[in-house]
Structures are given as C-alpha cells and as structure tokens.
Design a protein around this motif. Structure first.
Motif, short mmCIF file in Angstrom:
data_model
loop_
_atom_site.label_atom_id
_atom_site.label_comp_id
_atom_site.label_asym_id
_atom_site.label_seq_id
_atom_site.Cartn_x
_atom_site.Cartn_y
_atom_site.Cartn_z
N LEU A 62 0.84 -1.19 -0.16
CA LEU A 62 -0.04 -0.05 -0.14
C LEU A 62 0.85 1.33 -0.03
O LEU A 62 1.66 1.18 0.82
CB LEU A 62 -0.91 -0.16 1.42
CG LEU A 62 -1.85 1.18 1.31
CD1 LEU A 62 -2.91 1.38 0.20
CD2 LEU A 62 -2.42 1.28 2.71
N TYR A 63 0.69 2.00 -1.04
CA TYR A 63 1.85 3.41 -1.12
C TYR A 63 0.90 4.52 -1.47
O TYR A 63 -0.11 4.54 -2.33
CB TYR A 63 2.74 3.01 -2.37
CG TYR A 63 3.52 1.75 -2.11
CD1 TYR A 63 4.59 1.58 -1.15
CD2 TYR A 63 3.09 0.38 -2.94
CE1 TYR A 63 5.25 0.36 -1.23
CE2 TYR A 63 3.63 -0.75 -2.62
CZ TYR A 63 4.72 -0.60 -1.91
OH TYR A 63 5.37 -1.86 -1.56
N PHE A 64 1.20 5.50 -0.77
CA PHE A 64 0.63 6.95 -1.02
C PHE A 64 1.75 7.97 -1.58
O PHE A 64 2.76 7.84 -0.98
CB PHE A 64 0.08 7.50 0.47
CG PHE A 64 -1.24 6.78 0.80
CD1 PHE A 64 -2.39 7.56 0.91
CD2 PHE A 64 -1.27 5.51 1.19
CE1 PHE A 64 -3.66 7.14 1.23
CE2 PHE A 64 -2.47 5.04 1.50
CZ PHE A 64 -3.65 5.74 1.56
N HIS A 65 1.14 8.66 -2.30
CA HIS A 65 1.95 9.72 -3.26
C HIS A 65 1.50 10.95 -3.11
O HIS A 65 0.25 11.29 -3.71
CB HIS A 65 2.44 9.26 -4.57
CG HIS A 65 2.73 7.85 -4.73
ND1 HIS A 65 3.91 7.41 -4.52
CD2 HIS A 65 1.99 6.66 -5.26
CE1 HIS A 65 3.96 6.19 -4.90
NE2 HIS A 65 2.67 5.65 -5.07
N TYR A 66 2.09 12.23 -2.55
CA TYR A 66 1.39 13.19 -2.43
C TYR A 66 2.25 14.28 -3.18
O TYR A 66 3.48 14.29 -2.85
CB TYR A 66 1.33 13.72 -0.90
CG TYR A 66 0.43 14.72 -0.54
CD1 TYR A 66 -0.74 14.78 -0.54
CD2 TYR A 66 1.23 16.04 -0.23
CE1 TYR A 66 -1.53 15.83 -0.41
CE2 TYR A 66 0.64 17.34 -0.01
CZ TYR A 66 -0.71 17.07 -0.06
OH TYR A 66 -1.32 18.41 0.43
N ASP A 67 1.73 15.39 -4.08
CA ASP A 67 2.10 16.35 -4.58
C ASP A 67 2.31 17.43 -3.63
O ASP A 67 1.30 18.12 -3.26
CB ASP A 67 1.47 16.68 -5.63
CG ASP A 67 2.04 17.63 -6.67
OD1 ASP A 67 3.07 18.35 -6.39
OD2 ASP A 67 1.56 17.99 -7.76
N GLU A 68 3.61 17.88 -3.56
CA GLU A 68 3.87 19.12 -2.53
C GLU A 68 3.58 20.40 -2.88
O GLU A 68 3.31 21.33 -2.20
CB GLU A 68 5.23 19.02 -1.93
CG GLU A 68 5.92 17.76 -1.44
CD GLU A 68 5.11 17.55 0.15
OE1 GLU A 68 4.63 18.55 0.68
OE2 GLU A 68 5.10 16.40 0.51
N LYS A 69 3.01 20.49 -4.14
CA LYS A 69 2.54 21.63 -4.88
C LYS A 69 1.11 21.97 -4.39
O LYS A 69 0.71 23.05 -4.81
CB LYS A 69 2.71 21.46 -6.41
CG LYS A 69 4.06 21.43 -6.91
CD LYS A 69 4.01 21.22 -8.31
CE LYS A 69 5.64 21.10 -9.08
NZ LYS A 69 5.28 20.94 -10.41
N ILE A 70 0.48 21.09 -3.89
CA ILE A 70 -0.96 21.17 -3.43
C ILE A 70 -0.88 22.25 -2.03
O ILE A 70 0.05 22.01 -1.24
CB ILE A 70 -1.68 19.85 -3.05
CG1 ILE A 70 -1.61 19.06 -4.26
CG2 ILE A 70 -2.84 20.06 -2.60
CD1 ILE A 70 -2.22 17.68 -3.90
N PRO A 71 -1.63 23.20 -2.12
CA PRO A 71 -1.50 24.13 -0.92
C PRO A 71 -1.50 23.29 0.39
O PRO A 71 -2.29 22.43 0.41
CB PRO A 71 -2.86 25.09 -1.15
CG PRO A 71 -2.96 24.97 -2.81
CD PRO A 71 -2.53 23.72 -3.23
N GLU A 72 -1.01 24.25 1.21
CA GLU A 72 -1.18 23.03 2.63
C GLU A 72 -2.19 23.20 3.12
O GLU A 72 -2.82 22.04 3.78
CB GLU A 72 -0.14 23.95 3.78
CG GLU A 72 -0.16 23.22 5.13
CD GLU A 72 0.73 24.09 6.03
OE1 GLU A 72 0.75 23.66 7.27
OE2 GLU A 72 1.22 25.14 5.58
#
Length: 660
Positions: free
Chosen positions: A390-400
């Motif tokens: 199970l892997y999660f990938h998050y785009d840091e460009k998304i506003p906090e």
C-alpha cells in the motif's frame, strides 16, 4: 394580610369534640390570612350532618375519633350527600393505612392535629379555594358552551353545507348540524342510541391520526382571518367511504394565544373521490413502503450515531483541551478519523439523502496531506493482512490547506481504497494526489487509486456506478458490500462539480481517477483560536439535559462544565417533568428516544401544561438523522434539532440563536 378570591369569605365547618383542639384550630384559621366568614364547630357528627344544607360550607374538617362514629364513616356520609365538598380529616396519630383509606373515600387532605398551625391551615384553605374556583370556572364554561350551541343551532340548521365547531385543544366535537348525520346515512334516533361511540364507526384510526396532525399544525400556525382547507375521509353507515372537503377558521383561542376551537364548513366530494380511488390506493402503497424505509433508516441512523456521538465528541474534547505526547495525539486523531469514516460510510443513509436531494456539503479548512496520513494508518493493517503493498504519493505543490468538505472526501477515498484492497489478491495499491491546476482562489486536485487486482470485465465497466451493482459475484470469493459504494462515490463527486473515471483490464487491475475543485484554505487551528476568543457566554443559563446514554452524559457534562453552566442531567422525560415542577430553567436539551417517557411525550406534557414552563425552549439532541423532516417531530414544538454526533460549536450555535 388577608388573601382575596372569587368565592368571597369562605365558610368552614369543624367537627371536633375536644374544646382545646377546636380552639387551636380556630386560632390557626384566624391567623392564616385567608378570608374566612366563620368556623362552624360541632361536637357530634349527627349535628354536623343536619347542618350541612343550612350552613352550606365551602369545606369540612373532621376529627377522626368522634363519639359514636369514626371519621371514615362520617367522611363517606358527607361525600354521599355533597360529593364535591372538600373534606379534610384530622387525627391524633399518624397511620399510613388509615390515610390511604381516607383518600380512597374522597378526602381532600389528611394530617395529624400536631401539624395544625397557621402555615398548614393557610395552605390547605388556599388549596380548597383553588379547587372550588376551578369548579366554578368549569361550570361557567359549560354554560357558555350551551349558549354557544343554542345560537349555532339556530343559525346553521337551514344551511345545505355541514357546519361544525371542533375543540382541537380538548380533542372533541362541540357542534355539528344535521347535514353530517344525513350524509352519513344515520337517523336522529340511531345517533342517540349509539352515543359517543359513533365516532369510532365513522372514522378509522389512520384517518384520525392524519386529522390529529392537521389540527396540531393549525393550532400553532393558523392565523386569524386565514382559511385552512383539507379533505377528510369518513365512513357511511353502510361501510363505504364518504369524502368531505373542509374549510376552517379560528373560532376561539386559549390564554396562550394558540387556537382552541375551529369553525368549519364541509361539502360532500365523494363522487369526485371515487374517480381517484385507484390512484390513491397506489399512492398509499408507495407511502407505506416509504414509511417503512424511513423507519428502518431512522433506526439504523440512531444505532450508529448514538455511540459515535460519544466517541467523536470525547475525542475532540481530549484533542481540544489537553496536551499529549505526539504519538498519543496522532493516535487520538486516527481514532477520530476512523470514527468519522464509520459514520459517513453509512451507505444506505447517504443514498437515501441523495435520492431525496437533501445531501449537504461543508465548506471548512482542512489538510489533504493529513487526511492521506490518516488513510494510510487506517488501511495499512488490512493491506498487510492480505499480503499486498500500500503506497501513498502526495504532490507537495498542493496548498497546505484546502477549503471544502473533508468528510465527503474521506468517504470518496475510503470507498475507492477499500474496493482496491478488497479486489487485489496480490500485488499493490497506489494512492496519489496531484495538483493539476491552480487559480487565484481555487485549485483542481486529481486523486487516483490504482491496483493490480482482478479488474473489471468490459461488459460491467458501464454499470459499476449504478445502485446495487457489483462487477463480481464469484461464489468462491465473497467480496461483500452493499453495491452502493461506487454509486454514492460518483454522486458525491458530481454534486461537488467534479468528475470520476475508471480504466480497467481483467486480471491486471483498475485505476479510478477523481478530479475535484477546492478553495485555497487557511490553517484550521487559527480559525479555531478565533472561535475560542468569540465563544458565547452561557454562564447565566440553567439547563436540563435529558439523555439516557451514560457515555453521552459524560460528553455533555464536559461541554457544559467548560461553559460554566448550571445544569441537571436526567435519564428520561419523567425526570425532566419532576425537575420542572421544582425549579426554574432556561433551556432543555432533549434526547428523543428514552425509556419510561421519551422526548416527544415529555415535550407534549410541557407544551400543554398551562404552567410557567410551557414555553421553555427545547432543543432536540437526537441520533435520528431524519428527525428534522419527520412531521411528528417537526410539529411537536422543538425550537431546533441537533443530530448526533454533534460538535461543541454546533451546540453553541443553536443555543446562541435562541438569544437566551
């Protein structure tokens, strides 16, 4: 100081053979402050009985131990001659069994001679006066009704329409002309012979309930000069239905300004109704099915939301009011996240709301990255159990911080991730969030859930978003589920202006992609700090809480203690009524489903009590998600509804609206 009353000076008859006791009694009466004409004292019962008609006293005090006759026998003799005359029994010694016998025989009161003092006699005489004044008022009302009926009889007998007066407060018919009897096929002799039981013949229980709801609404809402129109179904003497079209106006109001009596006219519309009968029967069948569905959903909602109210509420209080180690805080947030999910994945409830067009969306600040962390912690054990990655990938460009509905986002992702893990027997599941477009105040985020599972057959790909549809029905592998998850997910996405797509290949896997627009938000903690600075001051409120669940009692106590309120917690409606009789309160927080006496019955007693607390504000705290739209609840007299689980801020908001 002497009190005044509608009776003027009252006459007291005393049957007492002991001179000292008689003097003590007269002295107490003189000092009582009650306007007494005289105390007529007799030593013997026979003398007192002979004087009853001559003196015509307002009340009688009798000694239980008299020469030649006991007080119980004398009491019965007095009540046989003057049934409404209040009789108070005095005794030299206390005996509970004797007291019970006296009260059964009709005694107004019973107490020992040692209790005879100014205060006791004053309270007793004032009680007698109140009783007699009430009887006078009832007699006056009866005379007024007779005069009204005679007048209406003269005016209405020549009318071709049915004319009637209904007392909707007393739930009775005060008058109707002969046209109603004739339309229903009865003769005057038959009506007299049957008597009051005729109403059971001409109206069935279902129609009675509908009329009752109609009148309950009119009692609170009908204004002077307005005309209320309705259709009622009665039974003819031979059994067939008779339909009446009615027009009603306010005839009389009570002292609280609520409608007491209605003047109405009615015409026979049976011929027209016969043409609609088949349609009505079909409609009735549909309504009964909807009613059963609503009751089922209401029960399910109550069973889920009652424990969730305590879990979510207490967890929020811990996170709000206490500081823990980072790991403990993280675990508490995970508990709250899981509880929120357990609440919102109630697929059938949400599907019902979507069908009814009653689903709403929040506009609050939240961290998508934090939601991803919670989702990972929630689903990781299940993935490990199945032996898949199970892997999660998050785009840091998304506003906090984003602004939208994080609960519905959780619901969408929980459905998609849960399905991906369920249908992936080996391999892995990948969850990603990517910023696809950023505008001045909004962003578009793409959420993707990919798996290496069994995939979706081509002939099923177009139906997986339909209600109660499942792509796989393999008897060897029971995947479970309601068949509503993807249908609800699609609706949730589209109702927020987004879109959802799917790509799949059998035995290779599937990818569900969701695109949603969110506002660019602020740090929710800063918002909470502003709210904390502007919290309303409820320290001056005295509140009754009616809640039978012990854990929910703990939660509400925490909230009210935090506000500094004075409060009382009750386990049922009966306890609420007992407290209202003893003390004054500003507000009632009322659970609806409780043992012994539920919230509806308690509220009915309150609203119709004619006491000082009849108009006290009552907020319903209920686990029934459909309470607000239930006519029985909506017309009961609640000022507002708050559905469990509720947040402290939500409770604060509904109380603030009352301007207490």
């Amino acid at each position: 100081m002497t009190t005044s009353n509608k009776l003027g000076k009252i006459k007291v008859l005393l049957v007492e053979d002991d001179d000292i006791d008689a003097m003590a009694f007269k002295r107490a009466v003189t000092r009582s402050g009650v306007d007494v004409d005289d105390v007529y004292r007799f030593k013997y019962a026979e003398e007192a009985l002979r004087s009853l008609d001559e003196i015509n006293p307002h009340c009688v005090f009798i000694d239980y131990q008299l020469p030649g006759i006991d007080g119980l026998t004398l009491l019965k003799e007095i009540k046989s001659r003057k049934p409404k005359l209040p009789v108070i029994v005095l005794t030299s010694q206390g005996d509970e069994k004797l007291a019970v016998e006296m009260m059964k025989a009709g005694a107004f009161d019973y107490f020992q001679k040692s209790e005879v003092n100014t205060d006791k006699i004053s309270k007793t005489l004032l009680g007698v006066i109140r009783l007699l004044e009430l009887e006078i008022e009832q007699e006056n009302t009866r005379r007024q009704l007779e005069e009204t009926e005679q007048f209406i009889q003269k005016v209405t007998q020549s009318s071709p329409n049915i004319i009637y007066v209904n007392d909707i407060e007393g739930n009775s018919n005060l008058f109707h002309n002969d046209q109603l009897r004739e339309i229903l096929g009865y003769t005057q002799e038959e009506v007299k012979e049957i008597g009051p039981n005729i109403f059971a013949r001409i109206i069935d229980f279902e129609e009675y309930q509908r009329i009752r709801q109609h009148y309950l609404k009119l009692r609170h809402e009908l204004k002077d000069g307005e005309i209320a129109e309705n259709e009622f179904r009665l039974k003819h003497k031979d059994g067939h239905d008779v339909w009446l079209f009615t027009r009603e106006i306010v005839f009389k109001r009570n002292k609280d300004g609520k409608v007491k009596e209605l003047l109405g006219t009615a015409i026979d519309i049976t011929a027209r109704k016969k043409q609609e009968q088949e349609l009505l029967e079909a409609k009735k069948a549909a309504e009964e099915a909807a009613k059963a569905k609503a009751e089922f959903l209401s029960t399910m909602s109550h069973e889920i939301r009652t424990p969730m109210n305590a879990i979510i509420g207490l967890t929020e209080l811990l996170l709000r009011d206490y500081t823990f180690e980072p790991e403990v805080t993280s675990n508490l947030k995970a508990i709250k996240f899981a509880a929120d999910n357990l609440l919102i994945i109630n697929d059938i409830l949400d599907f019902s709301k979507i069908e009814a067009g009653k689903l709403t969306f929040e506009k609050i600040n939240f961290s998508l990255k934090e939601k991803f962390d919670f989702l990972y912690k929630t689903f990781k054990p299940k993935a490990q159990e199945q032996g898949i990655g199970l892997y999660f990938h998050y785009d840091e460009k998304i506003p906090e911080f984003l602004n939208g509905d994080p609960y519905r986002l959780n619901q969408i992702l929980v459905n998609l991730i849960g399905n991906a893990i369920k249908f992936t027997l080996q391999g892995e599941v990948n969850v990603s969030a990517t910023l696809t477009k950023k505008m001045k105040n909004n962003v578009i985020v793409k959420l993707a859930v990919s798996d290496t599972g069994i995939g979706i057959p081509p002939d099923k790909i177009d139906t997986i978003f339909e209600s109660f549809s499942q792509a796989h029905s393999n008897k060897k592998k029971n995947f479970g589920g309601t068949g509503l998850g993807l249908a609800i997910t699609k609706k949730l996405v589209e109702l927020q202006g987004g879109k959802i797509t799917v790509e799949s290949e059998v035995n290779k896997g599937s990818t569900f992609t969701v695109e949603l627009m969110y506002g660019i938000g602020q740090n929710p903690q800063l918002t909470e700090e502003v709210k904390a600075d502007t919290t309303a001051n409820f320290r001056n409120l005295k509140i009754i809480v009616a809640e039978d669940n012990p854990v929910n009692q703990i939660l509400i106590k925490h909230i009210l203690n935090k506000w500094g309120c004075e409060y009382v917690v009750c386990n049922n409606g009966r306890e609420v009524l007992e407290w209202l009789d003893k003390e004054n309160f500003n507000l009632i927080l009322m659970d609806i489903q409780m043992p012994e006496m539920d919230g509806l019955e308690a509220l009915h007693h309150i609203r119709y009590s004619k006491r000082s607390f009849a108009n006290i504000p009552v907020i319903a705290l209920t686990a029934d998600a459909f309470a607000r739209t239930n006519p029985e609840y909506a017309n009961a007299g609640f000022q507002d509804f708050l559905t469990k689980p509720f947040k402290m801020e939500e409770l604060e908001k509904v109380i603030t609206k009352l301007n207490l």
